[in-house]
Design a protein around this motif. Structure first.
Motif, mmCIF file in Angstrom:
data_model
loop_
_atom_site.group_PDB
_atom_site.id
_atom_site.type_symbol
_atom_site.label_atom_id
_atom_site.label_comp_id
_atom_site.label_asym_id
_atom_site.label_seq_id
_atom_site.Cartn_x
_atom_site.Cartn_y
_atom_site.Cartn_z
ATOM 1 N N SER A 1 0.650 -1.183 -0.049
ATOM 2 C CA SER A 1 0.039 0.062 0.019
ATOM 3 C C SER A 1 0.968 1.244 -0.025
ATOM 4 O O SER A 1 0.529 2.360 -0.530
ATOM 5 N N LYS A 2 2.078 1.089 0.450
ATOM 6 C CA LYS A 2 2.749 2.184 0.481
ATOM 7 C C LYS A 2 3.396 2.931 -0.738
ATOM 8 O O LYS A 2 3.885 3.949 -1.201
ATOM 9 N N TRP A 3 3.237 1.823 -1.754
ATOM 10 C CA TRP A 3 3.624 2.285 -3.354
ATOM 11 C C TRP A 3 2.785 3.365 -3.791
ATOM 12 O O TRP A 3 3.455 4.168 -4.568
ATOM 13 N N THR A 4 1.773 3.610 -3.356
ATOM 14 C CA THR A 4 0.861 4.632 -4.007
ATOM 15 C C THR A 4 1.181 6.028 -3.131
ATOM 16 O O THR A 4 0.618 6.947 -3.561
ATOM 17 N N ARG A 5 2.197 5.838 -2.375
ATOM 18 C CA ARG A 5 2.383 7.255 -1.566
ATOM 19 C C ARG A 5 3.879 7.731 -1.954
ATOM 20 O O ARG A 5 4.713 8.205 -0.722
ATOM 21 N N ARG A 6 4.249 7.723 -2.964
ATOM 22 C CA ARG A 6 5.626 7.900 -3.416
ATOM 23 C C ARG A 6 5.930 9.780 -3.181
ATOM 24 O O ARG A 6 7.321 10.108 -2.920
ATOM 25 N N PHE A 7 4.824 10.367 -2.814
ATOM 26 C CA PHE A 7 5.028 11.726 -2.663
ATOM 27 C C PHE A 7 5.750 11.975 -0.963
ATOM 28 O O PHE A 7 6.023 12.803 -0.820
ATOM 29 N N ASP A 8 5.420 10.879 -0.283
ATOM 30 C CA ASP A 8 6.067 10.702 1.020
ATOM 31 C C ASP A 8 7.324 10.197 1.081
ATOM 32 O O ASP A 8 7.585 9.098 0.969
ATOM 33 N N PRO A 9 8.253 11.030 1.364
ATOM 34 C CA PRO A 9 9.655 10.705 1.497
ATOM 35 C C PRO A 9 9.913 9.206 2.288
ATOM 36 O O PRO A 9 10.596 8.324 1.801
ATOM 37 N N LEU A 10 9.168 8.967 3.324
ATOM 38 C CA LEU A 10 9.175 7.625 4.249
ATOM 39 C C LEU A 10 8.420 6.541 3.429
ATOM 40 O O LEU A 10 8.948 5.285 3.769
ATOM 41 N N SER A 11 7.631 6.900 2.785
ATOM 42 C CA SER A 11 7.003 5.559 1.640
ATOM 43 C C SER A 11 7.988 5.303 0.373
ATOM 44 O O SER A 11 8.126 4.369 -0.019
ATOM 45 N N LEU A 12 8.779 6.346 -0.137
ATOM 46 C CA LEU A 12 9.204 6.485 -1.299
ATOM 47 C C LEU A 12 10.573 5.615 -0.832
ATOM 48 O O LEU A 12 11.039 4.818 -1.564
ATOM 49 N N SER A 13 11.241 5.834 0.241
ATOM 50 C CA SER A 13 12.451 5.125 0.710
ATOM 51 C C SER A 13 12.242 3.672 0.910
ATOM 52 O O SER A 13 11.417 3.166 1.271
ATOM 53 N N GLY A 14 13.310 3.018 0.249
ATOM 54 C CA GLY A 14 13.100 1.309 0.188
ATOM 55 C C GLY A 14 13.337 0.816 1.613
ATOM 56 O O GLY A 14 13.443 -0.166 1.887
ATOM 57 N N VAL A 15 14.180 1.516 2.464
ATOM 58 C CA VAL A 15 14.102 1.268 4.018
ATOM 59 C C VAL A 15 13.043 1.700 4.635
ATOM 60 O O VAL A 15 12.456 0.877 5.262
ATOM 61 N N TRP A 16 12.391 2.968 4.433
ATOM 62 C CA TRP A 16 11.786 3.343 5.657
ATOM 63 C C TRP A 16 10.107 3.122 5.130
ATOM 64 O O TRP A 16 9.193 3.016 6.018
ATOM 65 N N ARG A 17 9.863 2.517 4.104
ATOM 66 C CA ARG A 17 8.722 1.919 3.831
ATOM 67 C C ARG A 17 8.281 0.640 4.699
ATOM 68 O O ARG A 17 7.184 0.345 4.743
ATOM 69 N N PHE A 18 9.360 0.260 5.271
ATOM 70 C CA PHE A 18 9.269 -0.947 6.091
ATOM 71 C C PHE A 18 9.746 -0.631 7.667
ATOM 72 O O PHE A 18 9.746 -1.140 8.265
ATOM 73 N N HIS A 19 9.064 0.699 7.843
ATOM 74 C CA HIS A 19 9.377 1.342 9.007
ATOM 75 C C HIS A 19 8.956 0.207 10.237
ATOM 76 O O HIS A 19 9.529 0.116 11.182
ATOM 77 N N GLU A 20 7.796 -0.429 9.975
ATOM 78 C CA GLU A 20 7.162 -1.173 11.150
ATOM 79 C C GLU A 20 8.069 -2.429 11.203
ATOM 80 O O GLU A 20 7.843 -3.266 12.346
ATOM 81 N N LEU A 21 9.026 -2.602 10.508
ATOM 82 C CA LEU A 21 10.043 -3.906 10.939
ATOM 83 C C LEU A 21 11.116 -3.361 11.441
ATOM 84 O O LEU A 21 12.001 -4.163 11.616
ATOM 85 N N LEU A 22 11.564 -2.084 11.620
ATOM 86 C CA LEU A 22 12.473 -1.334 12.287
ATOM 87 C C LEU A 22 12.215 -0.045 13.058
ATOM 88 O O LEU A 22 12.589 1.010 12.791
ATOM 89 N N PRO A 23 11.194 -0.526 13.833
ATOM 90 C CA PRO A 23 10.494 0.722 14.552
ATOM 91 C C PRO A 23 11.273 1.366 15.809
ATOM 92 O O PRO A 23 10.738 1.206 16.874
ATOM 93 N N PHE A 24 12.550 1.675 15.586
ATOM 94 C CA PHE A 24 13.198 2.293 16.740
ATOM 95 C C PHE A 24 13.173 3.964 16.781
ATOM 96 O O PHE A 24 13.514 4.246 17.815
ATOM 97 N N ALA A 25 12.553 4.517 15.869
ATOM 98 C CA ALA A 25 12.656 5.986 15.618
ATOM 99 C C ALA A 25 11.439 6.521 15.324
ATOM 100 O O ALA A 25 10.685 5.898 14.693
#
Ligand SMILES: *Cc1c(COP(=O)(O)O)cnc(C)c1O
Ligand SMILES: [Zn+2]
Length: 478
Positions: free
Chosen positions: A68-92
């Motif tokens: 679902s993040k793919w449709t949110r490329r205007f959001d830098p955190l969804s565009l990033s191939g790291v941070w679109r998985f934020h829920e799997l590295l949620p330390f910050a």
């Protein structure tokens, strides 16, 4: 779109309530908050993991939910191939996260390389991490370490580097303007593509009279003495970012687990992160099996290969005996043996993540192999001929897959993913030398040993400045 977050401001330190740091040794198991800056357990000296209280975190119930993040490329955190998985590295918290558009990489099916490795057509994939903004996979980890540094309010960040870590750190410092980069390099081989980045991005560059292992030892001392944030892969937050390389591999395979992940081994951060990624996905019930892991050393920097394949060094749930490693390092010192390979990014004799990598090898039923500079350069030429190209260290993965295939450990019908860790243009010297140098001068020009021939050289043809001669040459060779 800007490459960093415009709203990033220096804020006070932050601590996560659901993430913490934990000693990897089960016998110790000490825990520390995410507000602490540590690169080893203060109680026992072992490495640290970032751990999470998963039951208090809203993790998607299936991996496909991340799409679902793919449709949110205007959001830098969804565009990033790291941070679109934020829920799997949620330390910050999101407002502290630093991104430079990292992790927009490609998993390419490479049939010519499959043929070279002797795999069935369609079964060899190259995970091209050279597409990262600074040109290597290091950006995956650096944005995570940098984010943590930002969470704790660091003002300077340092690393020792064979080149790519420093290029990446220098980039994040320059693009975010949050910190000043201090980088330590050895005086041996550093590929010009990498050095040029660090210099141009404005990092304070300290060249030590020694090799990478020396620079690594010094940067640890200096950063602890001066309170500079250390971003080498002993930093547990860095490895959190590097887990996402595996998430993207799965994503590109429509969430199917491949049979093999093959990765070059230097400081063993990547292999360690991959093992952690699969262990966590499995524990969370997001995958039903883990792939096998193959870590490939260069023959001239083969500590892991020697220890794992010849001296039976094992993790054994954290109870393994590390004595063979100490013994081996003493032997290296006594013989004054330094790492030496054309693959400068993995020219490392004392891998800082050795124990974590042993754990990954246990989780993923792994194997370790070594490949010669000859095998590396030939594999690199084959990868490049397929159109995406890589630096020498990256090609160790393909060369290693070929070795494992010839030994029958990888089956022809296995689905194999080789990680291409760095961009072709990082080290043009090696590439041009391979394709142009006369065989006798080869080792001298490349600064390596034992390379006998450029098997797949694409030589330039010399022609007089004469139209007829030029036309004749083109017709003769094409
Ligand atoms: C850093 C690096 C490696 C080694 O990775 P580790 O995680 O240290 O094992 C391999 N290839 C390239 C291009 C690198 O920059
Ligand atoms: Zn400990």
């Amino acid at each position: 779109m800007g490459r960093a977050f415009p709203h990033l401001q220096p804020l006070g330190p932050t601590v996560s309530e659901t993430a913490f740091q934990r000693c990897i040794s089960p016998a110790c198991g000490a825990t520390y908050g995410t507000d602490e800056i540590l690169v080893a357990c203060p109680q026992c000296g072992n490495l640290l993991d970032v751990s999470y209280e998963w039951d208090r975190i809203n993790v998607p119930t299936k991996l496909a939910d991340f799409e679902s993040k793919w449709t949110r490329r205007f959001d830098p955190l969804s565009l990033s191939g790291v941070w679109r998985f934020h829920e799997l590295l949620p330390f910050a918290p999101p407002e502290r996260i630093v991104t430079a558009g990292e992790g927009q990489t490609l998993l390419q099916q490479a049939d010519a390389v499959a043929e070279f490795v002797d795999l069935d057509a369609g079964n060899l994939y190259l995970q091209y991490e050279g597409m990262n903004p600074s040109g290597s996979f290091k950006d995956n980890g650096m944005c995570a370490a940098f984010t943590h540094a930002n969470c704790v309010g660091a003002k300077r960040a340092a690393c020792a580097s064979t080149g790519n870590t420093s290029a990446s750190l220098a980039m994040y410092c320059a693009v975010s303007r949050l910190m000043k980069a201090v980088i330590f390099i050895g005086s041996g081989k550093i590929a010009y593509g990498k050095l040029s980045q660090a210099l141009e991005f404005g990092a304070l560059t300290v060249q030590i009279a020694g090799d990478f292992d020396d620079a690594m030892a010094r940067v640890r001392e200096v950063s602890s003495q001066l309170g500079i944030y250390l971003v080498n892969s002993v930093n547990p937050f860095r490895l959190e970012g590097q887990k996402t390389i595996m998430f993207r591999v799965l994503e590109a395979l429509r969430w199917q687990v491949p049979d093999w992940i093959v990765v070059p081994g230097g400081n063993l951060g990547n292999s360690s992160a991959f093992g952690k990624a699969f262990a966590e996905l499995h524990a969370l019930g997001l995958i039903d099996r883990v792939p096998r892991l193959a870590v490939i050393n260069a023959a001239g920097a083969n500590t892991l290969y020697e220890l794992f394949e010849h001296r039976q060094l094992r993790w054994q749930g954290g109870r393994g005996d590390l004595e063979p490693a100490c013994q081996y390092y003493q032997e290296l010192d006594a013989a004054k043996r330094k790492a030496s390979t054309i693959a400068s990014a993995i020219e490392i004799n004392r891998p800082v993540n050795l124990t974590k990598c042993l754990r990954a090898l246990e989780v993923c039923d792994g194997v370790v192999r070594e490949v010669t500079d000859q095998e590396i350069l030939d594999a690199k030429a084959k990868v490049g001929a397929g159109g995406i190209g890589c630096e020498p260290a990256s090609a160790a993965s393909v060369a290693g897959a070929k070795v494992l295939r010839s030994q029958g450990i990888i089956a022809r019908s296995d689905r194999v993913v080789c990680i291409l860790t760095g961009h072709q243009l990082k080290d043009p010297t090696a590439t041009v030398a391979y394709h142009t140098t006369d065989q006798e001068k080869f080792n001298e020009v490349l600064g390596c040993r034992g390379v006998r021939r450029a098997t797949y050289a694409n030589r330039a043809i010399a022609v007089p400045n004469d139209l007829d001669e030029i036309i004749r040459a083109i017709q003769l060779y094409s």
